[in-house]
Design a protein around this motif. Structure first.
Motif, PDB file in Angstrom:
ATOM      1  N   ASP A  58       0.828  -1.208   0.000  1.00  0.00           N
ATOM      2  CA  ASP A  58       0.000   0.000   0.000  1.00  0.00           C
ATOM      3  C   ASP A  58       0.864   1.262   0.000  1.00  0.00           C
ATOM      4  O   ASP A  58       0.619   2.207   0.745  1.00  0.00           O
ATOM      5  N   LEU A  59       1.885   1.231  -0.852  1.00  0.00           N
ATOM      6  CA  LEU A  59       2.841   2.333  -0.949  1.00  0.00           C
ATOM      7  C   LEU A  59       2.613   3.066  -2.273  1.00  0.00           C
ATOM      8  O   LEU A  59       2.567   2.435  -3.337  1.00  0.00           O
ATOM      9  N   SER A  60       2.459   4.359  -2.207  1.00  0.00           N
ATOM     10  CA  SER A  60       2.251   5.133  -3.440  1.00  0.00           C
ATOM     11  C   SER A  60       3.563   5.209  -4.217  1.00  0.00           C
ATOM     12  O   SER A  60       4.651   5.022  -3.658  1.00  0.00           O
ATOM     13  N   LYS A  61       3.443   5.514  -5.483  1.00  0.00           N
ATOM     14  CA  LYS A  61       4.639   5.700  -6.311  1.00  0.00           C
ATOM     15  C   LYS A  61       5.460   6.873  -5.806  1.00  0.00           C
ATOM     16  O   LYS A  61       6.704   6.812  -5.796  1.00  0.00           O
ATOM     17  N   ALA A  62       4.805   7.917  -5.363  1.00  0.00           N
ATOM     18  CA  ALA A  62       5.518   9.091  -4.844  1.00  0.00           C
ATOM     19  C   ALA A  62       6.281   8.739  -3.567  1.00  0.00           C
ATOM     20  O   ALA A  62       7.441   9.145  -3.393  1.00  0.00           O
ATOM     21  N   ALA A  63       5.661   7.962  -2.680  1.00  0.00           N
ATOM     22  CA  ALA A  63       6.339   7.554  -1.448  1.00  0.00           C
ATOM     23  C   ALA A  63       7.530   6.654  -1.754  1.00  0.00           C
ATOM     24  O   ALA A  63       8.587   6.771  -1.122  1.00  0.00           O
ATOM     25  N   LEU A  64       7.365   5.783  -2.721  1.00  0.00           N
ATOM     26  CA  LEU A  64       8.471   4.912  -3.127  1.00  0.00           C
ATOM     27  C   LEU A  64       9.610   5.743  -3.702  1.00  0.00           C
ATOM     28  O   LEU A  64      10.781   5.499  -3.407  1.00  0.00           O
ATOM     29  N   ALA A  65       9.274   6.742  -4.502  1.00  0.00           N
ATOM     30  CA  ALA A  65      10.295   7.632  -5.074  1.00  0.00           C
ATOM     31  C   ALA A  65      11.059   8.346  -3.957  1.00  0.00           C
ATOM     32  O   ALA A  65      12.296   8.440  -4.003  1.00  0.00           O
ATOM     33  N   ARG A  66      10.340   8.847  -2.962  1.00  0.00           N
ATOM     34  CA  ARG A  66      11.005   9.506  -1.825  1.00  0.00           C
ATOM     35  C   ARG A  66      11.953   8.547  -1.108  1.00  0.00           C
ATOM     36  O   ARG A  66      13.049   8.912  -0.715  1.00  0.00           O
ATOM     37  N   ALA A  67      11.527   7.308  -0.956  1.00  0.00           N
ATOM     38  CA  ALA A  67      12.331   6.317  -0.241  1.00  0.00           C
ATOM     39  C   ALA A  67      13.665   6.046  -0.934  1.00  0.00           C
ATOM     40  O   ALA A  67      14.653   5.731  -0.267  1.00  0.00           O
ATOM     41  N   ILE A  68      13.704   6.181  -2.253  1.00  0.00           N
ATOM     42  CA  ILE A  68      14.956   5.925  -2.980  1.00  0.00           C
ATOM     43  C   ILE A  68      15.600   7.220  -3.467  1.00  0.00           C
ATOM     44  O   ILE A  68      16.517   7.186  -4.285  1.00  0.00           O
ATOM     45  N   SER A  69      15.106   8.350  -2.973  1.00  0.00           N
ATOM     46  CA  SER A  69      15.640   9.675  -3.345  1.00  0.00           C
ATOM     47  C   SER A  69      15.625   9.893  -4.856  1.00  0.00           C
ATOM     48  O   SER A  69      16.608  10.333  -5.454  1.00  0.00           O
ATOM     49  N   ALA A  70      14.499   9.555  -5.457  1.00  0.00           N
ATOM     50  CA  ALA A  70      14.334   9.731  -6.902  1.00  0.00           C
ATOM     51  C   ALA A  70      13.167  10.684  -7.161  1.00  0.00           C
ATOM     52  O   ALA A  70      12.303  10.890  -6.300  1.00  0.00           O
ATOM     53  N   GLU A  71      13.160  11.250  -8.332  1.00  0.00           N
ATOM     54  CA  GLU A  71      12.032  12.070  -8.755  1.00  0.00           C
ATOM     55  C   GLU A  71      10.810  11.160  -8.911  1.00  0.00           C
ATOM     56  O   GLU A  71      10.929  10.037  -9.402  1.00  0.00           O
ATOM     57  N   PRO A  72       9.636  11.623  -8.514  1.00  0.00           N
ATOM     58  CA  PRO A  72       8.427  10.803  -8.662  1.00  0.00           C
ATOM     59  C   PRO A  72       8.196  10.319 -10.097  1.00  0.00           C
ATOM     60  O   PRO A  72       7.709   9.206 -10.303  1.00  0.00           O
ATOM     61  N   VAL A  74      10.325   9.256 -12.154  1.00  0.00           N
ATOM     62  CA  VAL A  74      11.129   8.057 -12.411  1.00  0.00           C
ATOM     63  C   VAL A  74      10.339   6.808 -12.047  1.00  0.00           C
ATOM     64  O   VAL A  74      10.275   5.844 -12.812  1.00  0.00           O
ATOM     65  N   VAL A  75       9.718   6.817 -10.887  1.00  0.00           N
ATOM     66  CA  VAL A  75       8.948   5.661 -10.435  1.00  0.00           C
ATOM     67  C   VAL A  75       7.660   5.526 -11.243  1.00  0.00           C
ATOM     68  O   VAL A  75       7.269   4.415 -11.610  1.00  0.00           O
ATOM     69  N   ARG A  76       7.009   6.637 -11.556  1.00  0.00           N
ATOM     70  CA  ARG A  76       5.790   6.571 -12.389  1.00  0.00           C
ATOM     71  C   ARG A  76       6.109   5.928 -13.734  1.00  0.00           C
ATOM     72  O   ARG A  76       5.375   5.049 -14.188  1.00  0.00           O
ATOM     73  N   ARG A  77       7.200   6.367 -14.367  1.00  0.00           N
ATOM     74  CA  ARG A  77       7.585   5.792 -15.665  1.00  0.00           C
ATOM     75  C   ARG A  77       7.920   4.309 -15.532  1.00  0.00           C
ATOM     76  O   ARG A  77       7.563   3.509 -16.395  1.00  0.00           O
ATOM     77  N   LEU A  78       8.613   3.955 -14.458  1.00  0.00           N
ATOM     78  CA  LEU A  78       8.995   2.558 -14.259  1.00  0.00           C
ATOM     79  C   LEU A  78       7.765   1.650 -14.273  1.00  0.00           C
ATOM     80  O   LEU A  78       7.771   0.601 -14.898  1.00  0.00           O
ATOM     81  N   PHE A  79       6.699   2.076 -13.598  1.00  0.00           N
ATOM     82  CA  PHE A  79       5.520   1.228 -13.466  1.00  0.00           C
ATOM     83  C   PHE A  79       4.426   1.516 -14.489  1.00  0.00           C
ATOM     84  O   PHE A  79       3.483   0.744 -14.596  1.00  0.00           O
ATOM     85  N   SER A  80       4.540   2.601 -15.241  1.00  0.00           N
ATOM     86  CA  SER A  80       3.459   2.977 -16.144  1.00  0.00           C
ATOM     87  C   SER A  80       3.821   2.967 -17.615  1.00  0.00           C
ATOM     88  O   SER A  80       2.943   2.777 -18.457  1.00  0.00           O
ATOM     89  N   ALA A  81       5.082   3.216 -17.938  1.00  0.00           N
ATOM     90  CA  ALA A  81       5.470   3.316 -19.343  1.00  0.00           C
ATOM     91  C   ALA A  81       5.392   1.956 -20.021  1.00  0.00           C
ATOM     92  O   ALA A  81       5.622   0.913 -19.404  1.00  0.00           O
ATOM     93  N   LYS A  82       5.049   1.980 -21.289  1.00  0.00           N
ATOM     94  CA  LYS A  82       4.928   0.735 -22.038  1.00  0.00           C
ATOM     95  C   LYS A  82       6.301   0.102 -22.273  1.00  0.00           C
ATOM     96  O   LYS A  82       6.460  -1.100 -22.195  1.00  0.00           O
ATOM     97  N   HIS A  83       7.281   0.912 -22.571  1.00  0.00           N
ATOM     98  CA  HIS A  83       8.631   0.421 -22.835  1.00  0.00           C
ATOM     99  C   HIS A  83       9.585   1.053 -21.834  1.00  0.00           C
ATOM    100  O   HIS A  83       9.842   2.247 -21.900  1.00  0.00           O
ATOM    101  N   VAL A  84      10.083   0.252 -20.903  1.00  0.00           N
ATOM    102  CA  VAL A  84      11.033   0.765 -19.918  1.00  0.00           C
ATOM    103  C   VAL A  84      12.331  -0.016 -20.041  1.00  0.00           C
ATOM    104  O   VAL A  84      12.339  -1.169 -20.461  1.00  0.00           O
ATOM    105  N   ASN A  85      13.416   0.642 -19.695  1.00  0.00           N
ATOM    106  CA  ASN A  85      14.715  -0.007 -19.691  1.00  0.00           C
ATOM    107  C   ASN A  85      15.492   0.495 -18.477  1.00  0.00           C
ATOM    108  O   ASN A  85      16.477   1.202 -18.616  1.00  0.00           O
ATOM    109  N   PRO A  86      15.023   0.130 -17.285  1.00  0.00           N
ATOM    110  CA  PRO A  86      15.662   0.635 -16.073  1.00  0.00           C
ATOM    111  C   PRO A  86      17.042   0.002 -15.873  1.00  0.00           C
ATOM    112  O   PRO A  86      17.307  -1.094 -16.371  1.00  0.00           O
ATOM    113  N   THR A  87      17.877   0.705 -15.115  1.00  0.00           N
ATOM    114  CA  THR A  87      19.174   0.120 -14.783  1.00  0.00           C
ATOM    115  C   THR A  87      18.966  -0.908 -13.674  1.00  0.00           C
ATOM    116  O   THR A  87      17.976  -0.849 -12.924  1.00  0.00           O
ATOM    117  N   LEU A  88      19.900  -1.806 -13.555  1.00  0.00           N
ATOM    118  CA  LEU A  88      19.842  -2.788 -12.484  1.00  0.00           C
ATOM    119  C   LEU A  88      19.917  -2.072 -11.137  1.00  0.00           C
ATOM    120  O   LEU A  88      19.247  -2.467 -10.175  1.00  0.00           O
TER     121      LEU A  88
END
Length: 148
Positions: A58-72, A74-88
């Motif tokens: 029950d963690l929002s994307k924004a809260a997850l972004a804060r937890a990893i010190s990333a822009e929101p 970044v996390v929205r794209r990770l979980f929403s974009a059709k084509h993602v290529n995140p780093t390991l």
């Protein structure tokens, strides 16, 4: 759908697999296609599992972004974009914030035979079967997900 339309679609679909099977006879194309298929399948499975863990926590994307010190975004794209290529590194950070880690596991024996051998050898005895198998791997949306 009319019978004529079904036959046309079946012929077009069959032509795609026939063309792909022919292209897979080229060792360089085969290696690139196998690697890309596995890359897409692996990233999709990891991202889907992380998103399910995020939902379960029950963690929002924004809260997850804060937890990893990333822009929101970044996390929205990770979980929403059709084509993602995140780093390991990004995937490992997200996993850690969700109480998880990313690990390697051996491919099932059938995949080792149908995927790894053609990749190493640069050829496949049955390129049509290889093309269909890789297509199934790339279509992770319809595959059951492993439990987290």
């Amino acid at each position: 759908m009319a019978k004529e339309e079904e036959e046309t679609m079946s012929t077009q679909h069959g032509a795609f697999w026939d063309d792909l099977a022919e292209d897979l006879q080229d060792p360089e194309f085969l290696r690139h296609y196998v690697v890309e298929s596995i890359r897409i399948s692996t990233i999709d499975q990891i991202v889907n599992a992380l998103d399910e863990a995020r939902d379960a926590a029950d963690l929002s994307k924004a809260a997850l972004a804060r937890a990893i010190s990333a822009e929101p975004a970044v996390v929205r794209r990770l979980f929403s974009a059709k084509h993602v290529n995140p780093t390991l590194g990004t995937l490992a950070e997200v996993a850690a914030a969700l109480g998880m880690r990313i690990t390697l596991e051996p491919l099932p024996a059938a995949d080792r035979k149908s995927v790894t051998e053609p990749l190493l050898e640069g050829r496949s005895a049955d390129t049509r079967a290889l093309a269909k198998h890789l297509g199934e791997l790339r279509n992770t949306k319809n595959r059951p997900r492993a439990a987290a």
